[in-house]
Motif scaffolding. Sequence first.
Motif, PDB file in Angstrom:
ATOM      1  N   LEU A  27       0.827  -1.206   0.000  1.00  0.00           N
ATOM      2  CA  LEU A  27       0.000   0.000   0.000  1.00  0.00           C
ATOM      3  C   LEU A  27       0.864   1.260   0.000  1.00  0.00           C
ATOM      4  N   ILE A  28       1.937   1.231   0.765  1.00  0.00           N
ATOM      5  CA  ILE A  28       2.862   2.369   0.809  1.00  0.00           C
ATOM      6  C   ILE A  28       3.478   2.586  -0.574  1.00  0.00           C
ATOM      7  N   SER A  37       6.865  12.430  -3.443  1.00  0.00           N
ATOM      8  CA  SER A  37       7.236  13.396  -2.403  1.00  0.00           C
ATOM      9  C   SER A  37       6.334  13.319  -1.181  1.00  0.00           C
ATOM     10  N   ILE A  38       5.490  12.322  -1.100  1.00  0.00           N
ATOM     11  CA  ILE A  38       4.535  12.200   0.000  1.00  0.00           C
ATOM     12  C   ILE A  38       5.267  12.065   1.346  1.00  0.00           C
ATOM     13  N   MET A  39       4.695  12.661   2.367  1.00  0.00           N
ATOM     14  CA  MET A  39       5.296  12.596   3.697  1.00  0.00           C
ATOM     15  C   MET A  39       4.711  11.416   4.474  1.00  0.00           C
ATOM     16  N   HIS A  74      12.718  12.788  -2.079  1.00  0.00           N
ATOM     17  CA  HIS A  74      11.589  11.994  -2.571  1.00  0.00           C
ATOM     18  C   HIS A  74      11.843  10.510  -2.286  1.00  0.00           C
ATOM     19  N   TRP A  75      10.799   9.729  -2.377  1.00  0.00           N
ATOM     20  CA  TRP A  75      10.877   8.289  -2.170  1.00  0.00           C
ATOM     21  C   TRP A  75      11.193   7.595  -3.491  1.00  0.00           C
ATOM     22  N   GLU A  76      11.939   6.521  -3.402  1.00  0.00           N
ATOM     23  CA  GLU A  76      12.190   5.677  -4.564  1.00  0.00           C
ATOM     24  C   GLU A  76      11.860   4.241  -4.213  1.00  0.00           C
TER      25      GLU A  76
END
Length: 83
Positions: A27-28, A37-39, A74-76
Motif C-alpha cells: 500500500l505504501i 514526495s509524499i510525507m 523523494h521516495w524511490e
Amino acid sequence: MVTLRSLNPIGTHDTQNDTQKIAIVDLIKTEIRKNPSIMREELAEKLSKSKATITRAIKNSDEIKFVGSSKTGHWEIIDKKED
C-alpha cells in the motif's frame, strides 16, 4: 523441578502478521508511485495507520528508500530482480 515450555518456540512464524506487513508495504509503494514526495504523516492518514507503523514498515523494507534532503527529497521504489 518444574520445566516451563515457551509459548513462542524458536522457528515458528506468525504468517498472518507477516502477510499484514507485506500488505502495508504494498500500500505504501502504491501511494509513493502516485506521489514520490509524499510525507509519512500523509501516508499514515491515507492508509489509516499510525506514523510509527508507516516508519517501521519502511525501515524493515528493502524496497523503499528516501533520496535527498527532508525538504526537497523523494521516495524511490527499488525493484527486486529475481535471478
